[in-house]
Scaffold this motif. Structure first.
Motif, mmCIF file in Angstrom:
data_model
loop_
_atom_site.group_PDB
_atom_site.id
_atom_site.type_symbol
_atom_site.label_atom_id
_atom_site.label_comp_id
_atom_site.label_asym_id
_atom_site.label_seq_id
_atom_site.Cartn_x
_atom_site.Cartn_y
_atom_site.Cartn_z
ATOM 1 N N GLY A 299 42.278 97.004 62.041
ATOM 2 C CA GLY A 299 42.443 97.297 60.631
ATOM 3 C C GLY A 299 41.155 97.503 59.872
ATOM 4 N N SER A 300 40.000 97.206 60.473
ATOM 5 C CA SER A 300 38.736 97.437 59.791
ATOM 6 C C SER A 300 38.421 98.931 59.813
ATOM 7 N N VAL A 301 37.511 99.346 58.947
ATOM 8 C CA VAL A 301 37.113 100.749 58.887
ATOM 9 C C VAL A 301 36.625 101.195 60.266
ATOM 10 N N GLY A 302 37.174 102.304 60.747
ATOM 11 C CA GLY A 302 36.777 102.842 62.046
ATOM 12 C C GLY A 302 37.501 102.258 63.235
ATOM 13 N N TYR A 303 38.556 101.470 63.009
ATOM 14 C CA TYR A 303 39.319 100.850 64.107
ATOM 15 C C TYR A 303 40.783 101.242 63.939
ATOM 16 N N PRO A 304 41.195 102.334 64.646
ATOM 17 C CA PRO A 304 40.524 103.120 65.684
ATOM 18 C C PRO A 304 39.634 104.218 65.096
ATOM 19 N N THR A 305 38.907 104.862 66.004
ATOM 20 C CA THR A 305 38.083 106.015 65.661
ATOM 21 C C THR A 305 38.680 107.262 66.305
ATOM 22 N N THR A 306 38.734 108.326 65.525
ATOM 23 C CA THR A 306 39.100 109.634 66.063
ATOM 24 C C THR A 306 37.815 110.393 66.372
ATOM 25 N N VAL A 307 37.673 110.847 67.606
ATOM 26 C CA VAL A 307 36.447 111.496 68.058
ATOM 27 C C VAL A 307 36.758 112.974 68.291
ATOM 28 N N VAL A 308 36.043 113.835 67.553
ATOM 29 C CA VAL A 308 36.347 115.265 67.507
ATOM 30 C C VAL A 308 35.177 116.058 68.051
ATOM 31 N N GLN A 309 35.472 116.971 68.953
ATOM 32 C CA GLN A 309 34.448 117.903 69.422
ATOM 33 C C GLN A 309 34.413 119.079 68.449
ATOM 34 N N ALA A 310 33.284 119.224 67.742
ATOM 35 C CA ALA A 310 33.193 120.227 66.685
ATOM 36 C C ALA A 310 31.879 120.979 66.787
ATOM 37 N N ALA A 311 31.871 122.164 66.191
ATOM 38 C CA ALA A 311 30.690 123.026 66.256
ATOM 39 C C ALA A 311 29.539 122.477 65.439
ATOM 40 N N ASP A 312 29.839 121.734 64.371
ATOM 41 C CA ASP A 312 28.824 121.058 63.572
ATOM 42 C C ASP A 312 29.543 120.010 62.734
ATOM 43 N N LEU A 313 28.767 119.277 61.944
ATOM 44 C CA LEU A 313 29.368 118.240 61.106
ATOM 45 C C LEU A 313 29.625 118.820 59.722
ATOM 46 N N SER A 314 30.802 119.400 59.568
ATOM 47 C CA SER A 314 31.248 119.976 58.307
ATOM 48 C C SER A 314 32.761 119.873 58.264
ATOM 49 N N THR A 315 33.322 119.941 57.073
ATOM 50 C CA THR A 315 34.778 119.881 56.971
ATOM 51 C C THR A 315 35.451 121.013 57.733
ATOM 52 N N PRO A 316 35.024 122.283 57.593
ATOM 53 C CA PRO A 316 35.686 123.343 58.369
ATOM 54 C C PRO A 316 35.605 123.125 59.876
ATOM 55 N N ALA A 317 34.462 122.645 60.378
ATOM 56 C CA ALA A 317 34.312 122.459 61.824
ATOM 57 C C ALA A 317 35.146 121.288 62.325
ATOM 58 N N ILE A 318 35.189 120.193 61.578
ATOM 59 C CA ILE A 318 36.017 119.054 61.984
ATOM 60 C C ILE A 318 37.490 119.450 61.977
ATOM 61 N N LEU A 319 37.924 120.173 60.955
ATOM 62 C CA LEU A 319 39.307 120.637 60.905
ATOM 63 C C LEU A 319 39.624 121.546 62.088
ATOM 64 N N ALA A 320 38.688 122.433 62.426
ATOM 65 C CA ALA A 320 38.904 123.333 63.560
ATOM 66 C C ALA A 320 39.039 122.554 64.858
ATOM 67 N N GLY A 321 38.215 121.516 65.040
ATOM 68 C CA GLY A 321 38.317 120.690 66.238
ATOM 69 C C GLY A 321 39.630 119.934 66.306
ATOM 70 N N LEU A 322 40.074 119.405 65.167
ATOM 71 C CA LEU A 322 41.359 118.708 65.127
ATOM 72 C C LEU A 322 42.501 119.669 65.429
ATOM 73 N N ARG A 323 42.469 120.816 64.789
ATOM 74 C CA ARG A 323 43.550 121.789 64.985
ATOM 75 C C ARG A 323 43.621 122.248 66.437
ATOM 76 N N ALA A 324 42.468 122.370 67.079
ATOM 77 C CA ALA A 324 42.428 122.810 68.478
ATOM 78 C C ALA A 324 42.814 121.716 69.456
ATOM 79 N N GLY A 325 42.895 120.442 68.988
ATOM 80 C CA GLY A 325 43.199 119.345 69.894
ATOM 81 C C GLY A 325 42.022 118.908 70.740
ATOM 82 N N HIS A 326 40.803 119.269 70.322
ATOM 83 C CA HIS A 326 39.598 118.846 71.035
ATOM 84 C C HIS A 326 39.220 117.446 70.548
ATOM 85 N N VAL A 327 40.052 116.483 70.918
ATOM 86 C CA VAL A 327 40.035 115.166 70.286
ATOM 87 C C VAL A 327 40.401 114.098 71.306
#
Length: 447
Positions: A299-327
């Protein structure tokens, strides 16, 4: 509005503010070259609210201009209701860190903008300010977070104010769509979404989801195995009418500590995978008190953590990684556990979230990489059923191995978990989808 003026090389300084028809709407002095206003949010130092008809007045202050110097200024005013305008929002356009990587984040948490609370300096229970959540996430070493307060947009202004200071963590805009028939996170947009299911404007869940279509946003079903009761109305996923799951991109497979048991979202998620939907499995702490647990724990912040493979650290890139299932999901929110794998047939390869074309009666090879999970073992799942794994034990902190999946033209997806000896999931992987010439593959509804 964009504001520019000349003479700055001669130390001319002009300050900026705004009056609306009903009065004062903000003052940024010489701090900003422009600002935005809307019904629900505004640039920090300006007030959101109705864009009223009537006379609006630009306030100009002149703290300094030298004798015999003339300054020319231009105020450019834009009106825009398009999604392209939203893309200019700093919360959506900021690229915080370049380069591809596995980025670690928490996609579900609450603050004073809904029902988040914590102890004050004097020990009283009070609404918990958003900055404590951000501080806790930085202390955990997270790369991004989504604060998902219930049905509100008010926290976005606080995030816009905090993001320039917290330039080592991405504040991805989110909110929890909270209805009496279930909860879902909306990630990657700051636009209003009508959540009032049962009204003429929003008759059912699908009418909520259709509002997201066309936006570069993601909808994720939250804690689908939770129980709806008087203690938590609508916490379980209980839509009154059939849901068009093509309008959803993800499922919260792990909420807080519930990676296993009857509160785990994994069975619900796998059930949808078996019905042919490509939905990413993600996790979120659902934290309501950023100061409650100072060390990593359920229940603490970051428990659990979602780990995303993304092209860079930006909202569009994180969303793209999530949408692609690279997680993958790190259920205990460590800083360094890793699970990555790909499936291959000949020269064809597909990573988590991707689709692999599999010729008839050909074995599939899985190349697996696991780090910092010594003493656990690999667990292989295909179409919701466990398959035996030779040499499943993980005896090294940096394991690289290859698994062979025997030919079966009926398999539609396969994925891997890393589990403790007693079966607790430490790492949860997303599927590789298998397409066969006989047409039995999962229909790639989201690809």
């Amino acid at each position: 509005m964009k504001f520019i003026y000349s003479g700055q090389e001669q130390r001319t300084a002009l300050d900026l503010g705004l009056l609306g028809p009903s009065g004062f709407r903000g003052w940024s002095g010489g701090d900003k070259e422009g600002f935005t206003l809307s019904l629900s949010d505004a640039t920090p130092s300006y007030l959101p609210g109705l864009i009223e008809p009537g006379t609006w007045t630009l306030l100009l202050g002149v703290p300094n201009i030298r004798p015999n110097v003339t300054s020319q200024f231009t105020a450019e005013v834009y009106f825009d209701r398009s999604t392209q305008d939203e893309a200019k929002d700093p919360l959506l356009s900021l690229h915080l860190r370049p380069g591809p990587a596995w980025y670690r984040g928490d996609l579900h948490m609450h603050t004073a903008h809904s029902d988040g609370s914590c102890k004050s300096r004097m020990g009283k229970k009070v609404p918990c300010p958003l900055f404590l959540t951000v501080e806790a996430a930085v202390a955990r070493g997270l790369d991004f977070i989504a604060v998902t307060d219930h049905n509100t947009q008010s926290h976005y202004d606080a995030e816009r104010e905090l993001q320039p200071y917290f330039d080592n963590i991405l504040l991805l805009p989110g909110r929890e769509i909270t209805t009496y028939q279930g909860h879902a996170n909306l990630l990657g947009t700051t636009r209003f979404l009508d959540f009032r299911i049962g009204t003429p404007e929003v008759p059912d869940v699908n009418s909520v989801l259709r509002q997201v279509a066309g936006l570069d946003a993601i909808v994720s079903i939250n804690h689908p195995a939770a129980h709806s009761s008087e203690n938590c109305m609508g916490c379980g996923w209980t839509p009154a009418t059939p849901v068009d799951y093509r309008l959803i991109q993800a499922v919260e497979a792990v909420n807080g500590q519930h990676a296993d048991g009857d509160r785990s979202g994994v069975p619900f998620w796998e059930g949808l995978l078996n019905r042919g939907y490509h939905l990413a499995g993600i996790g979120g702490s659902d934290n309501h008190d950023a100061a409650d647990i100072p060390v990593p724990g359920p229940g603490s912040v970051g428990y659990p953590t979602t780990v995303v493979q993304a092209a860079d650290l930006s909202t569009p890139a994180i969303l793209a990684g999530l949408r692609a299932g690279h997680v993958f999901i790190d259920t205990e929110g460590t800083r360094d556990r890793l699970l990555e794998y790909s499936a291959s047939v000949g020269d064809r390869t597909a990573a988590m979230g991707d689709t692999l074309q599999v010729p008839e009666n050909i074995n599939v090879m899985l190349a697996v990489h696991v780090m910092h999970a010594r003493g656990s073992h690999l667990e292989l799942t295909a179409d919701g059923s466990k398959l035996p794994v030779a040499n499943a034990a993980i005896q090294d902190d940096d394991l690289r191995t290859t698994l062979e999946l025997s030919a079966d033209n009926r398999r539609r997806w396969v994925r891997l978990d890393v589990c403790t000896p007693d079966g607790h999931r430490l790492l949860i992987g997303n599927p590789v989808y298998l397409a066969h010439p006989d047409g039995l593959a999962v229909n790639p509804l989201h690809k």
